[in-house]
Each structure stands twice: as structure tokens, then as C-alpha cells.
Design an enzyme around this catalytic site. Structure first.
Site, PDB file in Angstrom:
ATOM      1  N   GLN A  50      -2.550  -6.761   0.478  1.00 52.12           N
ATOM      2  CA  GLN A  50      -3.596  -5.745   0.541  1.00 52.12           C
ATOM      3  C   GLN A  50      -4.532  -5.781  -0.661  1.00 52.12           C
ATOM      4  O   GLN A  50      -5.657  -5.296  -0.580  1.00 52.12           O
ATOM      5  CB  GLN A  50      -2.961  -4.363   0.701  1.00 52.12           C
ATOM      6  CG  GLN A  50      -2.262  -4.235   2.041  1.00 52.12           C
ATOM      7  CD  GLN A  50      -1.596  -2.891   2.270  1.00 52.12           C
ATOM      8  OE1 GLN A  50      -0.445  -2.688   1.875  1.00 52.12           O
ATOM      9  NE2 GLN A  50      -2.289  -1.967   2.907  1.00 52.12           N
ATOM     10  N   ARG A 105       4.510   0.426  -8.181  1.00 52.47           N
ATOM     11  CA  ARG A 105       5.205  -0.243  -7.074  1.00 52.47           C
ATOM     12  C   ARG A 105       4.283  -1.300  -6.482  1.00 52.47           C
ATOM     13  O   ARG A 105       3.159  -1.000  -6.088  1.00 52.47           O
ATOM     14  CB  ARG A 105       5.579   0.782  -5.994  1.00 52.47           C
ATOM     15  CG  ARG A 105       6.158   0.147  -4.741  1.00 52.47           C
ATOM     16  CD  ARG A 105       6.550   1.196  -3.722  1.00 52.47           C
ATOM     17  NE  ARG A 105       7.123   0.594  -2.547  1.00 52.47           N
ATOM     18  CZ  ARG A 105       6.523   0.559  -1.347  1.00 52.47           C
ATOM     19  NH1 ARG A 105       5.339   1.099  -1.162  1.00 52.47           N
ATOM     20  NH2 ARG A 105       7.129  -0.019  -0.329  1.00 52.47           N
ATOM     21  N   HIS A 149       6.741  -7.006   2.417  1.00 53.93           N
ATOM     22  CA  HIS A 149       5.821  -5.955   2.877  1.00 53.93           C
ATOM     23  C   HIS A 149       4.914  -6.574   3.952  1.00 53.93           C
ATOM     24  O   HIS A 149       3.751  -6.890   3.698  1.00 53.93           O
ATOM     25  CB  HIS A 149       5.016  -5.413   1.688  1.00 53.93           C
ATOM     26  CG  HIS A 149       4.263  -4.144   1.964  1.00 53.93           C
ATOM     27  ND1 HIS A 149       4.522  -2.957   1.306  1.00 53.93           N
ATOM     28  CD2 HIS A 149       3.257  -3.874   2.815  1.00 53.93           C
ATOM     29  CE1 HIS A 149       3.701  -2.009   1.742  1.00 53.93           C
ATOM     30  NE2 HIS A 149       2.906  -2.550   2.662  1.00 53.93           N
ATOM     31  N   ASN A 194      10.045  -3.304   3.378  1.00 52.62           N
ATOM     32  CA  ASN A 194       9.194  -2.129   3.565  1.00 52.62           C
ATOM     33  C   ASN A 194       9.087  -1.762   5.045  1.00 52.62           C
ATOM     34  O   ASN A 194       8.823  -2.634   5.888  1.00 52.62           O
ATOM     35  CB  ASN A 194       7.781  -2.435   3.032  1.00 52.62           C
ATOM     36  CG  ASN A 194       6.883  -1.220   3.064  1.00 52.62           C
ATOM     37  OD1 ASN A 194       7.155  -0.233   2.394  1.00 52.62           O
ATOM     38  ND2 ASN A 194       5.820  -1.275   3.856  1.00 52.62           N
ATOM     39  N   GLU A 195       9.294  -0.489   5.354  1.00 54.33           N
ATOM     40  CA  GLU A 195       9.031   0.056   6.699  1.00 54.33           C
ATOM     41  C   GLU A 195       9.613  -0.797   7.816  1.00 54.33           C
ATOM     42  O   GLU A 195       8.908  -1.160   8.777  1.00 54.33           O
ATOM     43  CB  GLU A 195       7.522   0.207   6.929  1.00 54.33           C
ATOM     44  CG  GLU A 195       6.888   1.246   6.051  1.00 54.33           C
ATOM     45  CD  GLU A 195       5.388   1.413   6.276  1.00 54.33           C
ATOM     46  OE1 GLU A 195       4.797   0.671   7.067  1.00 54.33           O
ATOM     47  OE2 GLU A 195       4.806   2.316   5.643  1.00 54.33           O
ATOM     48  N   ASN A 336       8.382   6.148   3.032  1.00 54.45           N
ATOM     49  CA  ASN A 336       6.925   6.211   3.147  1.00 54.45           C
ATOM     50  C   ASN A 336       6.633   7.374   4.076  1.00 54.45           C
ATOM     51  O   ASN A 336       6.991   7.336   5.260  1.00 54.45           O
ATOM     52  CB  ASN A 336       6.362   4.919   3.743  1.00 54.45           C
ATOM     53  CG  ASN A 336       6.551   3.743   2.799  1.00 54.45           C
ATOM     54  OD1 ASN A 336       7.030   3.914   1.677  1.00 54.45           O
ATOM     55  ND2 ASN A 336       6.179   2.548   3.244  1.00 54.45           N
ATOM     56  N   TYR A 338       3.768  10.209   5.418  1.00 55.17           N
ATOM     57  CA  TYR A 338       2.361  10.617   5.452  1.00 55.17           C
ATOM     58  C   TYR A 338       2.152  11.934   6.169  1.00 55.17           C
ATOM     59  O   TYR A 338       1.316  12.725   5.774  1.00 55.17           O
ATOM     60  CB  TYR A 338       1.501   9.528   6.107  1.00 55.17           C
ATOM     61  CG  TYR A 338       1.382   8.314   5.222  1.00 55.17           C
ATOM     62  CD1 TYR A 338       0.387   8.232   4.267  1.00 55.17           C
ATOM     63  CD2 TYR A 338       2.304   7.279   5.305  1.00 55.17           C
ATOM     64  CE1 TYR A 338       0.286   7.141   3.418  1.00 55.17           C
ATOM     65  CE2 TYR A 338       2.221   6.184   4.466  1.00 55.17           C
ATOM     66  CZ  TYR A 338       1.213   6.111   3.522  1.00 55.17           C
ATOM     67  OH  TYR A 338       1.119   5.046   2.672  1.00 55.17           O
ATOM     68  N   GLU A 402       5.653   5.870  -0.710  1.00 54.45           N
ATOM     69  CA  GLU A 402       4.247   5.953  -0.296  1.00 54.45           C
ATOM     70  C   GLU A 402       3.980   7.367   0.196  1.00 54.45           C
ATOM     71  O   GLU A 402       4.734   7.889   1.041  1.00 54.45           O
ATOM     72  CB  GLU A 402       3.928   4.989   0.855  1.00 54.45           C
ATOM     73  CG  GLU A 402       3.923   3.535   0.466  1.00 54.45           C
ATOM     74  CD  GLU A 402       3.498   2.630   1.626  1.00 54.45           C
ATOM     75  OE1 GLU A 402       2.862   3.116   2.594  1.00 54.45           O
ATOM     76  OE2 GLU A 402       3.827   1.429   1.556  1.00 54.45           O
ATOM     77  N   TRP A 445       0.249   6.502  -2.635  1.00 54.37           N
ATOM     78  CA  TRP A 445      -0.360   5.373  -1.928  1.00 54.37           C
ATOM     79  C   TRP A 445      -1.808   5.734  -1.701  1.00 54.37           C
ATOM     80  O   TRP A 445      -2.098   6.717  -1.036  1.00 54.37           O
ATOM     81  CB  TRP A 445       0.326   5.120  -0.580  1.00 54.37           C
ATOM     82  CG  TRP A 445      -0.189   3.844   0.039  1.00 54.37           C
ATOM     83  CD1 TRP A 445      -1.220   3.718   0.919  1.00 54.37           C
ATOM     84  CD2 TRP A 445       0.287   2.528  -0.228  1.00 54.37           C
ATOM     85  NE1 TRP A 445      -1.416   2.405   1.222  1.00 54.37           N
ATOM     86  CE2 TRP A 445      -0.504   1.645   0.525  1.00 54.37           C
ATOM     87  CE3 TRP A 445       1.292   1.996  -1.040  1.00 54.37           C
ATOM     88  CZ2 TRP A 445      -0.313   0.263   0.503  1.00 54.37           C
ATOM     89  CZ3 TRP A 445       1.476   0.634  -1.054  1.00 54.37           C
ATOM     90  CH2 TRP A 445       0.676  -0.216  -0.289  1.00 54.37           C
TER      91      TRP A 445
HETATM   92  O1  IFM Z   1      -1.352   0.645   3.744  1.00 50.81           O
HETATM   93  C1  IFM Z   1      -0.211   0.914   4.479  1.00 50.81           C
HETATM   94  C2  IFM Z   1       0.978   0.204   3.862  1.00 50.81           C
HETATM   95  O2  IFM Z   1       0.787  -1.181   3.841  1.00 50.81           O
HETATM   96  C3  IFM Z   1       2.225   0.489   4.650  1.00 50.81           C
HETATM   97  N1  IFM Z   1       2.402   1.903   4.823  1.00 50.81           N
HETATM   98  C4  IFM Z   1       1.298   2.648   5.364  1.00 50.81           C
HETATM   99  C5  IFM Z   1       0.073   2.396   4.514  1.00 50.81           C
HETATM  100  C6  IFM Z   1      -1.112   3.209   5.045  1.00 50.81           C
HETATM  101  O3  IFM Z   1      -1.422   2.850   6.343  1.00 50.81           O
END
Ligand code: IFM
Length: 510
Positions: A50, A105, A149, A194-195, A336, A338, A402, A445
Site C-alpha cells: 500500500q 505497524r 498482508h 493479516n485479516e 482490525n 472499523y 487497525e 489506520w
Molecule cells: O487498507 C486496508 C488494509 O489493507 C486492510 N484492512 C482494511 C484497510 C482499510 O480498508
């Protein structure tokens, strides 16, 4: 990522909860950095593809994310240059210092470090990550490193189908060993994957994220894959790969490096739409599918029985050896988080003949999913999630890895909604910690506006705006960066801290 999930639920009636549309003020309003327990760290984060750029430099080879972006699936954008952190890391570390970040991170690009996915280490990749880590440490910033990731080396995808093959366990463990051996003298916090849950759903069920596999009727343009089985297989192999790396760490590195190894979950929290028992049961089922899918194996050595019942033979079975390997193989869980969504139970009407993860999960409910430019601010959801993890899984150490507000990248540095969001969510964590949650850290994040998997450079999460029209890719602190800096300096967390002009950060000049 929430919006990424939306199309998969489209065949169900969407019920958008009024609750989701409101900014819910929850918990303590006035608090400051000093209210958190000793040892609690605050930071921010990014991931390799990213922000790093330099995608074709110094021996790096493509990952499945490069392939996905170059096929046009990130709105035509890609990470070839991104924020060019590869060349600008020294300046970026200085920006972290300006904010006062205590921890950072970031993820390692597997195909930069080991271009073939397996085999020789790339000396230039090694040098870069050594320099980056040294730069952080020399400025007193604690590195928290993620190994995977979303950017599997394309070579391994081509060779044996990546996470679908058991061969990945050996290759991932070898990659992890290179990282432990080379960086573990300075890195204490490792997150292997990750995720894993949404990586599997996006990558193998609806096919909307790399490696873009799916089968009809569950995705669009499915040319290869099997949505009924592959998401379960991918998670299974991720759990095994993680546990194998953890076993290695505990056997060969723990006693000298004293570090910690964790695993990350995308943890959208699901709440009942009403108090009706059908809704309550449906919300519990959704949480078992999203969170229990990962947590149950780590804590109990098996998948939730509700999932096993729904998926039958399509979800792999842990052998005795595997169950023993996986159970207890985390020092901490990375979340993570949101937003929160509401879930409505309904009588199950249609008997589905073919099933995927979502059909298994949604046997008798609708999941209200909101695709919005900004996530609804529901900090009580994070508090409830932390309470749930404490009660259901034994209060493991947790890092919020995140959390942040999505907006549109439009050049404005005035991001008051992001400040409100961060303030509210950090307050909910403090509430949870005061109520006994073992949460030990928080990462905004993200640090920079970087590439998003689906939206390219249109969405923005960063504390710093990156001017993509400027060939120097200059970074500019948003108001949220000032706010976070003031918060970390111990000032009042409320809005008045934002504009304490004396503390304005320098504008970045490369
Ligand atoms: O930017 C992403 C990240 O790569 C993974 N978690 C969610 C973020 C926001 O969409």
C-alpha cells in the site's frame, strides 16, 4: 474492507439499521494518554504494497496483489510507486516522530525479501528492512511487524495455488524464520497473517480480492475456484502456517529474543437488530462465523460447532496433531476493527443446494451491511467486541491493529470526522480496559494515504495526505495528525486539543 463484502450479501434483503446511521456517543468523553495503563502503546500503521512502491526495484518480484492491481481491479491504480516509502522511509520515520508515535505497524513484502517465495534471500530486500527497522528503533519507535498482508509472492500462487496447498505451511515457516533470524534481535511483536477471515472470503468466495477465485453463483466473473470449499481450506492452511511459525519461534527464538507472535482478525462486530431472540441468535451466529472461525481453533483446538454443522465436509477437520499445534499458538490477537453492523433473524425460506461461507453463515438471517464513504461511528461496538473476547476466549492480550475513518481523498487536510471517530473509539477502548480487557495497544489506520485494495487511491484513511500530483509525493499532516500528536503528548483528548497552534507539526519537505 467492509464495503468489499457487500456484493456477496446482495442476494439477501438488506436491512440498514437506523442505529448504523447515527453517530453514537458512547463512553467517556474526556480522557488523556496518561489514563491508559503502563505498557499500553499507541501507534499507526501501513502495509508494504500500500505504501512502499519500488515494486520492480532491487530484486522484488510481483505478489498476487500486484497481479490483481495490474489487471485493473483496484480502479486502475497500482502500487508500483504508491507513496514511495521504500525511498522515503527516513523522512517518514521523521513524520512519525513529529506525531510522537510510540510504535509503528508495517508489513514485510515477502517477494521483496525472498523473490521466489522460497529459496534465496534478496540482500537488497534484507538491507531495506534492516535499515527501516533501525531507523524506527533509533527514534524510539517500537516496530510491530506483519509477515503477510494480502501480498503472497505470485511465484507460489503459480506453483501450487498459494494458500490452497499444504505446501504453503513449509514455505511460510521458512519465510518467517528468515524474519525472526534477521530482524528478531530488534522486533518483539510479530503478526503472522493479516485479516485471514476476509482474505479468505474476498479471495476465494466472492473473488473480489486477490487471488480472485470463486465459483458461480457466488462471485462475478468466476473463471476458476470453488466458493464452497476454498475459503475454508485457505483459512485452515493459514492457521497451520501460523502455528508452525509459532512453534519454530518458541523452540528457537523465544528464549533469546523474548518476542511475541500473534494473528490478526478482521473483526466487524455484529449486533442484533432488535432484542427479538431471532435477531440475538442471528448476531451470535454471525460473530461465530467471523470471529469464532479463527478464535475457536486457537483457544479450543477446533472450529465452532455451528460452522462444522453448516459446512459439513466442506470445512477441513483438524487432525489430533494439528489441533494440538494450533491450540494455544498465539501470544496475542490483533484486531482490525472499523465498524459494527446489525443483524436480523428471519425464517429460513429457501433451501440452497450449493453453499458458500455466506450461505452457511446466513442460514436464517440477513446481515445489514452498509457501504458508506465513512464508517458509521459506533464505538460501543468495539467495547462490546472486547468484552466478548474477554468473556468467551479467556482475555488474551489484544492489540487493536487497525482502526480509522475512511474518507475520500480530496486534498482537504481538515478531517474533523476522523478526529471524532478516533476520539470515540480510543475512549471505548479505555472503557474496556478499565473493565478488565487485556487490550495492550492501539494503531491508527493509517499513517499515510496509501493504495486501497478495491478503491485504489480514491479512499483515504491517512493521518498524512500524500500529494500524488507532486512528483516528490509530499506528505501533509491532516488535522487528525495534530490531534493524535497532542493526544500522545498527554493533552486533553477533546477537540480543543486540535488547534493548539504552538504544537503545529512542520509541513513535510522532501
Ligand atoms: O487498507 C486496508 C488494509 O489493507 C486492510 N484492512 C482494511 C484497510 C482499510 O480498508
Amino acid at each position: 474492507m467492509l464495503q468489499n463484502l457487500k456484493p456477496n450479501f446482495c442476494f439477501l434483503p438488506l436491512i440498514i439499521s437506523v442505529q448504523c446511521l447515527l453517530v453514537i456517543v458512547f463512553g467517556i468523553d474526556h480522557y488523556n494518554r496518561g489514563d491508559f495503563p503502563p505498557g499500553f502503546v499507541f501507534g499507526a500503521g501501513t502495509s508494504a504494497y500500500q505504501v512502499e512502491g519500488a515494486a520492480f526495484e532491487d530484486g522484488r518480484t510481483p505478489s498476487i496483489w500486484d497481479t490483481f492491481a495490474h489487471a485493473g481491479f483496484s480502479g486502475g491504480a497500482n502500487g508500483d510507486i504508491a507513496c514511495d516509502l521504500y525511498h522515503k522511509y527516513k523522512n517518514d520515520v521523521q513524520l512519525m516522530v513529529d506525531i510522537g508515535l510510540e510504535a509503528y505497524r508495517f508489513s514485510i513484502s515477502w517477494s521483496r525479501l525472498i523473490p521466489g517465495g522460497t529459496g534465496p534471500v534478496n540482500p537488497k530486500g534484507l538491507q531495506f528492512y534492516n535499515n527501516y527497522i533501525d531507523e524506527l528503533i533509533s527514534h524510539g519507535i517500537q516496530p510491530h511487524v506483519t509477515l503477510f498482508h494480502s501480498d503472497l509472492p505470485q511465484a507460489l500462487e503459480d506453483e501450487y495455488g498459494g494458500w490452497l496447498s499444504r505446501k504453503i505451511v513449509k514455505d511460510f515457516t521458512a519465510y518467517a524464520e528468515v524474519c525472526f533470524k534477521e530482524f528478531g534481535d530488534r522486533v518483539m511483536y510479530w503478526t503472522t497473517i493479516n485479516e485471514a477471515n476476509v482474505y479468505a472470503i474476498g479471495g476465494y468466495d466472492n473473488g473480489f480480492t486477490p487471488p480472485g477465485r470463486c465459483s458461480p453463483p457466488f462471485g462475478v466473473n468466476c473463471s476458476r475456484g470453488n466458493s464452497s470449499t476454498e475459503p475454508y481450506m485457505a483459512v485452515h492452511n493459514m492457521l497451520l502456517a501460523h502455528s508452525s511459525a509459532m512453534k519454530l519461534y518458541r523452540r528457537n527464538y523465544k528464549s533469546t529474543q523474548h518476542g511475541f507472535v500473534g494473528f490478526n482478525i478482521y473483526s466487524m462486530w455484529c449486533v442484533p437488530y432488535t432484542n427479538a431472540s431471532a435477531d440475538v441468535i442471528a448476531a451470535q451466529r454471525a460473530n461465530e462465523f467471523f470471529i469464532g472461525w479463527i478464535m475457536n481453533p486457537f483457544i479450543f483446538g477446533d472450529y465452532p460447532s455451528i460452522m462444522k454443522k453448516a459446512a459439513g465436509k466442506r470445512i477441513p477437520t483438524f487432525t489430533k496433531y494439528e489441533a494440538k499445534l494450533v491450540k494455544g499458538s498465539v501470544d496475542f490477537i490483533g484486531l482490525n476493527h472499523y465498524t459494527t453492523v446489525s443483524v436480523k433473524g428471519r425464517p429460513s425460506s429457501i433451501e440452497k443446494h450449493s453453499k458458500d461461507f455466506n450461505a452457511d453463515m446466513e442460514a436464517d438471517f440477513s446481515l445489514a451491511v452498509l457501504a458508506a464513504d465513512q464508517y458509521p461511528v459506533i464505538p460501543s461496538g468495539l467495547y462490546e467486541l472486547l468484552e466478548y473476547l474477554k468473556e468467551a476466549y479467556g482475555n488474551l492480550p489484544i492489540y487493536i491493529q487497525e482502526n480509522g475513518q475512511k474518507s475520500l481523498r480530496n486534498g482537504t487536510l481538515n478531517d474533523m470526522p476522523r478526529i471524532e471517530y478516533l476520539h470515540a473509539y480510543i475512549g471505548s477502548i479505555l472503557d474496556a480496559v478499565r473493565n478488565g480487557s487485556n487490550t495492550r495497544g492501539y494503531f491508527v489506520w493509517s499513517f499515510l494515504d496509501g493504495l486501497e485494495l478495491l478503491g485504489g487511491y480514491v479512499p483515504s484513511y491517512g493521518l498524512y495526505y500524500v500529494d500524488l500530483d507532486d512528483k516528490e509525493l509530499r506528505r501533509y499532516p491532516k488535522h487528525s495528525a495534530y490531534w493524535y500528536a497532542n493526544f500522545l503528548k498527554g493533552k486533553s483528548s477533546r477537540n480543543d486539543a486540535i488547534f493548539q497552534a504552538a504544537d503545529k507539526l512542520p509541513i513535510y519537505k522532501s
